[in-house]
Design a protein around this motif. Structure first.
Motif, PDB file in Angstrom:
ATOM      1  N   LEU A   9       0.842  -1.199   0.000  1.00  0.00           N
ATOM      2  CA  LEU A   9       0.000   0.000   0.000  1.00  0.00           C
ATOM      3  C   LEU A   9       0.874   1.245   0.000  1.00  0.00           C
ATOM      4  O   LEU A   9       1.879   1.303   0.703  1.00  0.00           O
ATOM      5  N   SER A  32      -1.031   4.399  -1.236  1.00  0.00           N
ATOM      6  CA  SER A  32      -1.976   5.482  -1.520  1.00  0.00           C
ATOM      7  C   SER A  32      -2.331   6.236  -0.241  1.00  0.00           C
ATOM      8  O   SER A  32      -2.427   5.642   0.837  1.00  0.00           O
ATOM      9  N   SER A  68      -8.352   6.469   0.652  1.00  0.00           N
ATOM     10  CA  SER A  68      -8.911   5.176   1.041  1.00  0.00           C
ATOM     11  C   SER A  68      -9.016   4.263  -0.179  1.00  0.00           C
ATOM     12  O   SER A  68      -9.401   4.685  -1.263  1.00  0.00           O
ATOM     13  N   GLN A  69      -8.646   2.994   0.025  1.00  0.00           N
ATOM     14  CA  GLN A  69      -8.668   2.014  -1.060  1.00  0.00           C
ATOM     15  C   GLN A  69      -9.477   0.798  -0.644  1.00  0.00           C
ATOM     16  O   GLN A  69      -9.443   0.409   0.529  1.00  0.00           O
ATOM     17  N   HIS A 129     -11.712  -1.704   3.509  1.00  0.00           N
ATOM     18  CA  HIS A 129     -11.097  -0.497   2.950  1.00  0.00           C
ATOM     19  C   HIS A 129      -9.995  -0.002   3.882  1.00  0.00           C
ATOM     20  O   HIS A 129     -10.059  -0.209   5.092  1.00  0.00           O
TER      21      HIS A 129
END
Lengths: 301, 301
Positions: free
Chosen positions: A117, A119, A122-123, A134
């Motif tokens: 991760l 980013s 929120s993913q 998420h």
């Protein structure tokens, strides 16, 4: 959902206080959240069937949240694991685990799949019929995510008495559980609500540790049933929060109140305090439904 | 010398059995040998003043011998350590620890000095007035060293009654402890043996884990006072030794006998056996002075 706290104290592992790790059970899923040193021993101590864990979520790469991971991965191999294991964590986690395994010439004999991760938004990490997971971007000294677990509505429950009375054929049961009306032989329809009960309301759980007070997470965690929010300090040490990017019990409670969550679980306590009850007292001045995490404690959500 | 076993079981940490780690105290030195997951908790549990540890020796890079090291290094930082810490271990250990610290943005604020090993011959690692430490190259699945700790003779002990009777001036005491004769005012000499007692005999300790049966170590460990030798298996599982490069209790005893050591401590037990007493019984058929390591047990050497 059932949440079991394996460790919830900050900084270093001690004889009776363990660093962060939790197990979340949701229907057929068993998720591990963070994996401080000693997590595999805690899993054994609390009799978690840990071969069932397929997904491990690591919030950030401070030792008290992931130094137990290499050992757990090695133990899975020694126990003859064959199933895939998915690791979700900050970029770099793959290199670290891979290097440690390589140095010991100890490759896993099961598929080890990293989802790195990076980013800051929120993913969606995982989604199936049962659950979605998420990330919740947090504000800490290093890149950190919390995790939001949202259960999906379960199928409706058949009202056995009603389907028997209407002589509904078994071949229709799955459709009816999924919301279809019942069909009689004469072509008449029976309304779905007359043949089913409501399923349990889907639950949601947000894990937020480690983080400074951070209102940008509010939309993501709005109205979750249970929020675990770190409270490393009390307000008397709030100055330390700025430097260390941690939160006080009062700040955790403010987040809980503003997000209108069902209840708040506190954890990640500094061991400088005599009693963790002090965290609860401070938080309850702001928000009423406060629980204290403690090693070995379970919560039904 | 005083040896404290922090963990002595093979493979994975469990609730009541810990992976390999030992503390060896020799006069002003406190050495840590291996550092499996959970070692820092064991150090606290057995009340070792672990800030005094300046030298850590890592035999090899299997997880059960070093996955506790990154956490211990981090804890030293949290406790405000300022003194140098020396780590002796196989090449690669520096990269691993450095990467883990870097990922957590957690550099140490004390000097952390790595001594990476790759020689297949015995090397002198450390020497001062009190002690010398050499590697003992072992035969395992990955590059592995045991460690030989040899105490140096202590200064002779002053016979206070004798020096008083002869009216020897205090200024001579250090020389006399180091073997000089006493000088009287009239120029006469008093023989050193009439003014001193013998110091305690210097002791030696050899740590050999993990290893297959390996007679090439015999000259290095010849006549040591205490040998710790791994015994992962009993003879009934000797076939597993070839594959895994471990030893049986009987093989450990054969090494002890051939090296004419004072006593043998067994450890690194597989948890497949009902009782560790079985290891002692098997070893004593070959060599009489056998002790069993166990977590928390101390031995005076």
């Amino acid at each position: 959902m059932r949440l079991t706290i394996l460790g919830c104290y900050s900084a270093t592992p001690r004889t009776f206080t363990n660093p962060t790790s939790q197990v979340l059970e949701i229907r057929n899923h068993l998720f591990l959240i963070d994996c401080g040193e000693g997590t595999q021993v805690q899993l054994r101590k609390y009799k978690v069937k840990f071969s069932r864990i397929k997904h491990i979520f690591i919030s950030h790469l401070h030792g008290d949240h992931f130094f137990g991971l290499p050992g757990l991965i090695s133990t899975f191999r020694l126990l003859g694991r064959e199933n895939e294991l998915h690791i979700y964590g900050p970029k770099g986690i793959k290199e670290a685990v891979t290097l440690l395994l390589k140095l010991g010439d100890s490759w896993t004999n099961y598929p080890l799949i990293f989802h790195e991760l990076e980013s800051k938004s929120s993913q969606l990490l995982l989604e199936d019929d049962v659950i979605s997971v998420h990330t919740i971007p947090l504000d800490h000294r290093v890149y950190t995510n919390g995790f939001l677990f949202k259960e999906k509505p379960a199928p409706r429950k058949l009202d056995i008495t009603a389907v028997t009375r209407h002589k509904i054929d078994r071949s229709q049961f799955n459709n009816i559980k999924n919301g279809a009306n019942g069909l009689l032989e004469n072509g008449d329809e029976i309304d779905n609500v007359d043949l089913t009960h409501n399923p349990p309301t889907p639950k949601s759980y947000a894990f937020c540790s480690d983080t400074a007070y951070n209102e940008t997470i509010l939309p993501l965690i709005s109205k979750v049933d249970v929020l675990y929010h770190e409270s490393t300090f009390l307000e008397s040490e709030s100055k330390l929060c700025k430097k260390t990017k941690h939160a006080t019990a009062k700040q955790a409670a403010s987040i809980a109140k503003k997000a209108e969550v069902g209840s708040l679980i506190l954890g990640h306590y500094s061991t400088r305090y005599k009693s963790i009850e002090l965290f609860k007292e401070e938080a309850m001045e702001v928000f009423p439904d406060v629980e204290l995490a403690d090693d070995g404690k379970s919560f039904e959500i």
